[in-house]
Design a protein around this motif. Structure first.
Motif, PDB file in Angstrom:
ATOM      1  N   ILE A 132      39.532  60.094  -7.799  1.00  0.00           N
ATOM      2  CA  ILE A 132      40.594  61.087  -7.624  1.00  0.00           C
ATOM      3  C   ILE A 132      40.169  62.412  -8.242  1.00  0.00           C
ATOM      4  O   ILE A 132      39.827  62.475  -9.420  1.00  0.00           O
ATOM      5  N   LEU A 141      39.804  53.441  -7.044  1.00  0.00           N
ATOM      6  CA  LEU A 141      41.189  53.891  -6.894  1.00  0.00           C
ATOM      7  C   LEU A 141      42.156  52.895  -7.505  1.00  0.00           C
ATOM      8  O   LEU A 141      43.091  53.280  -8.229  1.00  0.00           O
ATOM      9  N   ARG A 142      41.934  51.631  -7.253  1.00  0.00           N
ATOM     10  CA  ARG A 142      42.818  50.609  -7.819  1.00  0.00           C
ATOM     11  C   ARG A 142      42.817  50.690  -9.346  1.00  0.00           C
ATOM     12  O   ARG A 142      43.861  50.540  -9.993  1.00  0.00           O
ATOM     13  N   GLU A 202      42.176  53.409 -11.186  1.00  0.00           N
ATOM     14  CA  GLU A 202      42.822  54.632 -11.649  1.00  0.00           C
ATOM     15  C   GLU A 202      44.337  54.537 -11.521  1.00  0.00           C
ATOM     16  O   GLU A 202      45.075  55.023 -12.389  1.00  0.00           O
ATOM     17  N   LEU A 203      44.825  53.883 -10.474  1.00  0.00           N
ATOM     18  CA  LEU A 203      46.267  53.731 -10.308  1.00  0.00           C
ATOM     19  C   LEU A 203      46.858  52.797 -11.363  1.00  0.00           C
ATOM     20  O   LEU A 203      48.046  52.895 -11.685  1.00  0.00           O
ATOM     21  N   TYR A 208      49.076  56.937 -15.628  1.00  0.00           N
ATOM     22  CA  TYR A 208      49.062  57.500 -14.275  1.00  0.00           C
ATOM     23  C   TYR A 208      50.475  57.793 -13.778  1.00  0.00           C
ATOM     24  O   TYR A 208      51.371  56.957 -13.878  1.00  0.00           O
ATOM     25  N   CYS A 218      52.608  58.928 -10.374  1.00  0.00           N
ATOM     26  CA  CYS A 218      52.468  58.918  -8.915  1.00  0.00           C
ATOM     27  C   CYS A 218      52.885  60.250  -8.292  1.00  0.00           C
ATOM     28  O   CYS A 218      54.016  60.706  -8.466  1.00  0.00           O
ATOM     29  N   LEU A 269      46.464  52.209  -1.249  1.00  0.00           N
ATOM     30  CA  LEU A 269      47.646  53.058  -1.366  1.00  0.00           C
ATOM     31  C   LEU A 269      48.877  52.356  -0.796  1.00  0.00           C
ATOM     32  O   LEU A 269      49.975  52.465  -1.346  1.00  0.00           O
ATOM     33  N   HIS A 296      50.213  49.767  -3.222  1.00  0.00           N
ATOM     34  CA  HIS A 296      50.891  50.367  -4.372  1.00  0.00           C
ATOM     35  C   HIS A 296      52.077  51.246  -3.959  1.00  0.00           C
ATOM     36  O   HIS A 296      52.704  51.876  -4.813  1.00  0.00           O
ATOM     37  N   HIS A 333      52.066  54.105  -2.497  1.00  0.00           N
ATOM     38  CA  HIS A 333      51.699  55.423  -3.014  1.00  0.00           C
ATOM     39  C   HIS A 333      51.636  56.421  -1.856  1.00  0.00           C
ATOM     40  O   HIS A 333      50.999  56.159  -0.836  1.00  0.00           O
TER      41      HIS A 333
END
Length: 231
Positions: A58, A116-117, A119-120, A125, A127, A156, A159, A161
């Motif tokens: 990201i 990504l998984r 970092e989320l 974090y 959203c 995404l 999640h 997102h």
């Protein structure tokens, strides 16, 4: 009489040259010494794919001029070869040319979904909408094989997102099975770049992007599936 070589036009490529990147200590140029020993290249320029080993996925910005503060680019370089692309200079940071290197030396991020998984999942974090493809097109030709963009969308979606996509490729319709359910929850939108409806002009400006007709068809298909779509 000595002189510079003619434009290094390669069929299917947008850039007419491959000048040295701005940060390199030396610049090189082929010169015709008058003996006819040098000719403009006529062979087909093939795409070379290299793995990008970035540790994060990201990218964040604090610009007041942008409608998003974070983005993901699954690829560095773009095979669409748009002659006007503002992202071309970024290849200079890799020691490569913003010209033909940018559209033929593509760096892929196969670990994007895993990164990504992670970092989320970080505790801090928050959203907010992630913009997908702000620097290079997430649906450029290499996506057909590597499907990195699709893997990002899967994460995404898991999640719930929000995501916003910008592309000029009809390949985006492949992922309607992910985008449509997300759109029903207000989590997905797509903007399709349509520079011109003149197919001949598009072929010169954007040699490896989808034709204008296919882009219009993609807009129709996305909208028909309930995905908010703009141009």
């Amino acid at each position: 009489m000595m002189g510079a070589l003619p434009r290094e036009v390669r069929k299917g490529r947008g850039a007419a040259s491959n000048q040295t990147g701005r940060f390199e200590p030396l610049a090189r140029a082929d010169i015709d010494d008058g003996w006819g020993s040098l000719e403009a290249p006529r062979d087909k320029l093939r795409t070379k794919v290299t793995v990008d080993t970035s540790r994060s996925i990201i990218s964040r910005n604090t610009s007041p001029d942008l409608a998003f503060d974070r983005s993901i680019n699954p690829y560095r370089g773009c095979e669409h070869g748009c002659s006007y692309c503002y992202a071309r200079p970024t290849h200079a940071f890799l020691g490569l040319s913003p010209g033909q290197d940018f559209e033929s030396r593509i760096f892929i991020k196969p670990e994007a979904a895993t990164l990504l998984r992670g970092e989320l999942a970080k505790p801090g974090y928050r959203c907010r909408m992630i913009a997908l493809g702000t620097n290079t097109d997430p649906y450029q030709p290499v996506e057909r094989e590597h499907q990195i963009t699709r893997s990002i969308l899967e994460v995404l979606s898991e999640h719930e997102h929000p995501v916003g996509i910008v592309t000029k490729s009809a390949l985006v319709t492949r992922d309607i099975d992910i985008l449509a359910p997300m759109a029903r929850k207000g989590l997905a939108k797509v903007a399709v770049s349509v520079t011109t409806l003149d197919r001949k002009l598009a072929n010169r400006l954007e040699p490896r992007a989808s034709t204008p007709e296919r882009r219009l068809a993609a807009i129709r298909e996305l909208a028909g599936a309930g995905v908010p779509t703009g141009v």
